[in-house]
Design an enzyme around this catalytic site. Sequence first.
Site, PDB file in Angstrom:
ATOM      1  N   HIS A   1     -40.521  -9.723  24.022  1.00 54.86           N
ATOM      2  CA  HIS A   1     -40.513  -9.174  22.662  1.00 54.86           C
ATOM      3  C   HIS A   1     -39.113  -8.836  22.166  1.00 54.86           C
ATOM      4  O   HIS A   1     -38.957  -8.198  21.125  1.00 54.86           O
ATOM      5  CB  HIS A   1     -41.400  -7.928  22.599  1.00 54.86           C
ATOM      6  CG  HIS A   1     -42.820  -8.180  22.992  1.00 54.86           C
ATOM      7  ND1 HIS A   1     -43.595  -9.172  22.418  1.00 54.86           N
ATOM      8  CD2 HIS A   1     -43.618  -7.571  23.923  1.00 54.86           C
ATOM      9  CE1 HIS A   1     -44.799  -9.163  22.957  1.00 54.86           C
ATOM     10  NE2 HIS A   1     -44.832  -8.208  23.876  1.00 54.86           N
TER      11      HIS A   1
ATOM     12  N   PRO B   1     -41.750   2.418  11.580  1.00 52.73           N
ATOM     13  CA  PRO B   1     -40.592   3.323  11.456  1.00 52.73           C
ATOM     14  C   PRO B   1     -40.269   3.574   9.981  1.00 52.73           C
ATOM     15  O   PRO B   1     -40.155   2.631   9.193  1.00 52.73           O
ATOM     16  CB  PRO B   1     -39.470   2.530  12.143  1.00 52.73           C
ATOM     17  CG  PRO B   1     -40.174   1.583  13.063  1.00 52.73           C
ATOM     18  CD  PRO B   1     -41.427   1.208  12.352  1.00 52.73           C
ATOM     19  N   GLU B   2     -40.167   4.836   9.615  1.00 53.95           N
ATOM     20  CA  GLU B   2     -39.852   5.202   8.238  1.00 53.95           C
ATOM     21  C   GLU B   2     -38.419   5.716   8.169  1.00 53.95           C
ATOM     22  O   GLU B   2     -37.665   5.626   9.135  1.00 53.95           O
ATOM     23  CB  GLU B   2     -40.850   6.254   7.752  1.00 53.95           C
ATOM     24  CG  GLU B   2     -42.284   5.778   7.748  1.00 53.95           C
ATOM     25  CD  GLU B   2     -42.557   4.670   6.740  1.00 53.95           C
ATOM     26  OE1 GLU B   2     -41.740   4.477   5.813  1.00 53.95           O
ATOM     27  OE2 GLU B   2     -43.593   3.994   6.860  1.00 53.95           O
TER      28      GLU B   2
ATOM     29  N   ARG C   1     -49.150   5.759 -14.394  1.00 54.31           N
ATOM     30  CA  ARG C   1     -49.764   5.115 -13.228  1.00 54.31           C
ATOM     31  C   ARG C   1     -51.130   5.734 -12.928  1.00 54.31           C
ATOM     32  O   ARG C   1     -51.261   6.941 -12.770  1.00 54.31           O
ATOM     33  CB  ARG C   1     -48.854   5.250 -12.002  1.00 54.31           C
ATOM     34  CG  ARG C   1     -47.515   4.565 -12.189  1.00 54.31           C
ATOM     35  CD  ARG C   1     -46.821   4.370 -10.868  1.00 54.31           C
ATOM     36  NE  ARG C   1     -45.520   3.735 -11.046  1.00 54.31           N
ATOM     37  CZ  ARG C   1     -44.766   3.263 -10.063  1.00 54.31           C
ATOM     38  NH1 ARG C   1     -45.199   3.357  -8.811  1.00 54.31           N
ATOM     39  NH2 ARG C   1     -43.610   2.707 -10.308  1.00 54.31           N
TER      40      ARG C   1
ATOM     41  N   ARG D   1     -44.456  -7.374  17.085  1.00 53.14           N
ATOM     42  CA  ARG D   1     -45.197  -8.036  16.004  1.00 53.14           C
ATOM     43  C   ARG D   1     -44.323  -8.974  15.166  1.00 53.14           C
ATOM     44  O   ARG D   1     -44.817  -9.700  14.329  1.00 53.14           O
ATOM     45  CB  ARG D   1     -45.852  -6.977  15.107  1.00 53.14           C
ATOM     46  CG  ARG D   1     -46.828  -6.095  15.886  1.00 53.14           C
ATOM     47  CD  ARG D   1     -47.450  -5.022  15.025  1.00 53.14           C
ATOM     48  NE  ARG D   1     -48.358  -5.566  14.042  1.00 53.14           N
ATOM     49  CZ  ARG D   1     -49.084  -4.829  13.201  1.00 53.14           C
ATOM     50  NH1 ARG D   1     -48.982  -3.496  13.250  1.00 53.14           N
ATOM     51  NH2 ARG D   1     -49.889  -5.378  12.323  1.00 53.14           N
TER      52      ARG D   1
END
Length: 273
Positions: free
Chosen positions: A91, A2-3, A153, A109
Site C-alpha cells: 500500500h 484525514p481532515e 441553501r 484505498r
Amino acid sequence: MPELPEVEVTRRSFASAIEGARVLDLRLGKPLRWPLGVSPDRLIGRRVGQTLRRGKYLWLPIGEEGGGLLMHLGMSGSLAFREDPPAPGPHDHFELITDRGVLRLTDPRRFGAVVWSDALDAEPAAKLLSRIGLEPFDIEFHGPHLHDGFRGRRVAVKQAILAGDVVVGAGNIYACEALFLAGVDPRVAAGKLSRPRAARLAAALRQVLGEALEAGGSTLRDFKDAHGVAGSFQMQARVYGREGQLCRGCGSVIRRIVQGQRSTFYCPTCQKR
C-alpha cells in the site's frame, strides 16, 4: 478521512526535518487518483522547501523555480518520514527519497494524490485549490462570512459545512462537535441560519479545530502522523460516537441520524432547530 487537523498535524511532524533536504530519487507504486505529471528524474538534485498546507492539501516546494508537489491524503492515506524506513509494502505508492530520509505515502484505498505543479497559482494546483473555502483559522472567517455563504441553501447545515466551499477542513467529527457547541440542530437548513447563530457556529468551528490540533487530530482507524503517533481528540468528543450515552451538558440521550451517508451525532435538547 484525514481532515484539516490531521493534515496539519502531519505537516508539523515532518516539515522541519525535510526542509532543505536534497532529492535523491522518487519512487512510484500503483497509480493514485491523478498521474504525477512530471518525470521523477527532473526532481533529482533539487532541494525541498518549506512545506505548506491549504485546507487538506499539502504543498511541498521542490527546487528554486517555484514548482512543487501538491499532496492529498484522500480517504485513507498517511505520510511517514523516516531516516531508514522498512521496505515498501503493497500500500506504499509514493516515496520521495532525500539525503535526510524518505517521505512515504501509504494509501490502501488509493484515493490520495501527489501531483506536480509549476506553481501554486498554476495548473493543476490553482484549479484544485480554487474549489475550497476559507479555513476556520483565517482572519476573514467569521459569522458574516458563514451567514452569507449559506444564504439561500436548502441543504442541512451539517451538509453545508461538509461541502467545503464556504468553510474547509471541518469533517464529519468536527462538524458534529461544532454544531453541538453552537447549539444548532444539524438538520436545520443552512440558509435559515440567523446571523447570531452563524456567529456562534463560526466560533465553535474555530474552537473545535483548535482543540483537535492540540490533541494531535482524531484516530478512529489508522491515522498517524509522520512519526507514527496517533491522535486522541476522539477521546474527548462531546457527541460524536456517543449514541445512547448521556449528554454532558443536560443529561439527555445523544442521538444518531444519517445525513448524506454519514453518521451525525447530536443532543436533541441542547441543539435547537
